[in-house]
Design an enzyme around this catalytic site. Structure first.
Site: not given
Length: 463
Positions: A239-240
């Site tokens: 998700k980063r």
RNA sequence: GGCCCCUUCAUCUAGCGGUUAGGAUUCCAGGUUUUCAUCCUGGCCACAGGAGUUCGAGUCUCCUAGGGGUCACCA
């Protein structure tokens, strides 16, 4: 008949890795005139979210992947799974295990301490005594204790896993709810799946699911395990990394066909071909050409593809899509000209919107550098003269060539180069140094607006 | 750590025993364009390493290294 599926768990948005396997599955089913089914893996009641499900369906809708039949929700099918659990229990292919979570944790900890692989030790496999009181048992399936579990993977080839790697895994939790590997095998069988195309991360679930197939007497489908997509650093996407959500691409101004074209070429290819329409994907896609190795995500190519697709999209559709980006030009009387002039210069719908805005709205400010470069020397005189010539022009001014004639006449009669007029004119009309041809811009905004913008620019120029 | 999988330009990839290792994106240069973009031309850049097998290896085998996946009463 080929039957494929996409089976997300509704715990988050649809990400591009999921979309890729969905695309592969969809293509393979559609190509063969088969079925593409959608199943929601929501057996873990605690983690499900209605919003996540909505987001997944919305993304499917945006990219145009359609599915057959009704969406299957595993949470609606607990009765079915229960029946099979009881069947396996009755046939002695599964058994109750009375180990508590604490005991299990303890066992794992000691195995790890001894450098062993954490694994259920099978202590209740053949238990016939009196069950300990106060423990709600789980149900475990009897996995083979020796030999190998082998299967053919359409992407990776023969896969052989030692039976010792697969323990008697839990098929029903102590609260009676079934677990993932159990229900997946049942549903894939019951739904008539012939080809399961899924991420590499499921490779290790396959032997477990095969145990279920075997115990229940089902015929397994063909499996294709597609390698993961990594980020630009070569690590697993997380998700980063941002922009994982398929719908983010919509917001950034990507066309769904560009995203799909980008994804189909990630891990799959047909010779040197880069551009694939959906029709071509359908014609040529075959899972046997899927790459074994992981690929890294790199947005440059997607941007390039998007530029290509924007250029080849009808102006009508573009005008429509542009509304989401705050540009409403469907009724613009120079719609074709406007989009033809701007789409060639835009890689995303967002950029396209900016390009259009630059033309249809008068400049609110002039780029400092552009001003310095263009509004100098006798620029004021030139702009004044050109505006006058436009006012006095006695032929119709509609098309770019009409304006081009004026410009040509102006530079000739003043014996100056085209650039002498072009540069200040461009900054006067657009506020910056780059953009479409002046003749096009003037034809789009019309002669009155052109003169208006020149007049306003004249006030900016010092003598 | 055990097990399994993977390894060609920076990136996506072609290659399926004999190729000057090809294409695309990025980047650079030139051309076209009054500018920018497009477009055209050209350029830079790769077989992870080491042993074999073979007349010949990116292609086959083994080893090493690196990367990834997976080892839940999650999915």
């Amino acid at each position: 008949m080929v039957v494929t599926r996409f089976a997300p768990s509704p715990t988050g948005y649809l990400h591009i890795g999921g979309l890729r396997t969905a695309l592969f599955s969809w293509l393979w089913a559609r190509k063969n005139g088969g079925k593409f089914l959608l199943r929601i893996e929501d057996t873990d009641l605690a983690r499900n979210s209605q919003d996540a499900l909505k987001a997944i369906l919305e993304a499917f809708d945006w990219v145009g992947l359609d599915y057959d039949d009704e969406v299957v929700y595993q949470s609606d099918r607990f009765d079915i799974y229960k029946k099979y659990i009881e069947q396996l229990l009755a046939e002695d292919k599964a058994y109750y295990c009375y180990m508590s979570k604490e005991e299990l944790d303890e066992l794992r900890a000691s195995q790890m301490a001894n450098g062993e692989r954490p694994r259920y030790d099978g202590r209740y496999r053949d238990f016939r005594g009196t069950p300990p009181a106060g423990i709600e048992p789980v149900v475990r399936i009897k996995a083979p204790q020796e030999g190998k579990i082998e299967f053919y993977d359409g992407v990776k080839g023969e896969i052989s896993i030692d039976a010792s790697e697969v323990d008697d895994f839990i098929i029903a939790r102590s609260d009676g709810t079934p677990t993932y590997n159990f229900v997946v095998a049942i549903d894939d069988a019951l739904m008539g799946l012939t080809d399961v195309i899924r991420g590499d991360d499921h490779l290790y679930n396959t032997p477990k699911q095969l145990v279920v197939y075997e115990a229940l007497g089902f015929t397994p489908p063909k499996f294709y395990h597609v390698a993961m997509i990594h980020n630009e650093q070569g690590k697993k996407l997380s998700k980063r990394d941002g922009a994982l959500d398929v719908m983010e691409y919509k917001k950034m101004g990507f066309l769904p066909e560009a995203l799909l074209n980008f994804l189909v070429r990630l891990g799959w290819s047909r010779g040197d071909q880069e551009i694939f329409s959906i029709e071509e994907m359908l014609e040529y896609f075959d899972p046997k050409n899927i790459n074994k190795s992981a690929s890294s995500y790199n947005i440059d190519k997607l941007i390039w593809l998007n530029g290509h697709y924007i250029n080849n999209t009808t102006n009508e559709r573009l005008a429509n899509l542009l509304q989401e980006f705050g540009v409403h030009i469907s009724n613009h009387d120079r719609l074709e000209m406007l989009l033809d002039a701007t789409k060639i210069r835009s890689k995303t719908l967002k950029e396209l919107a900016q390009q259009i805005d630059m033309i249809i709205s008068p400049p609110t400010a002039y780029d400092e550098k552009a001003k310095k470069k263009a509004f100098k020397g006798n620029a004021k005189e030139i702009l004044k003269g050109f505006a006058t010539m436009l006012k006095e022009w006695n032929k119709p001014l509609h098309l770019p060539i009409d304006y081009h004639a004026v410009m040509e006449h102006f530079v000739k009669s003043n014996e100056i180069g085209f650039g002498k007029l072009g540069q200040p004119l461009r900054v006067a009309l657009l506020g910056q140094m780059s953009g479409p041809g002046m003749d096009e811009v003037m034809a789009i905004i019309g002669v009155d607006e052109t003169i208006d913008r020149i007049d306003r620019a004249l006030q900016e120029i010092k003598e």
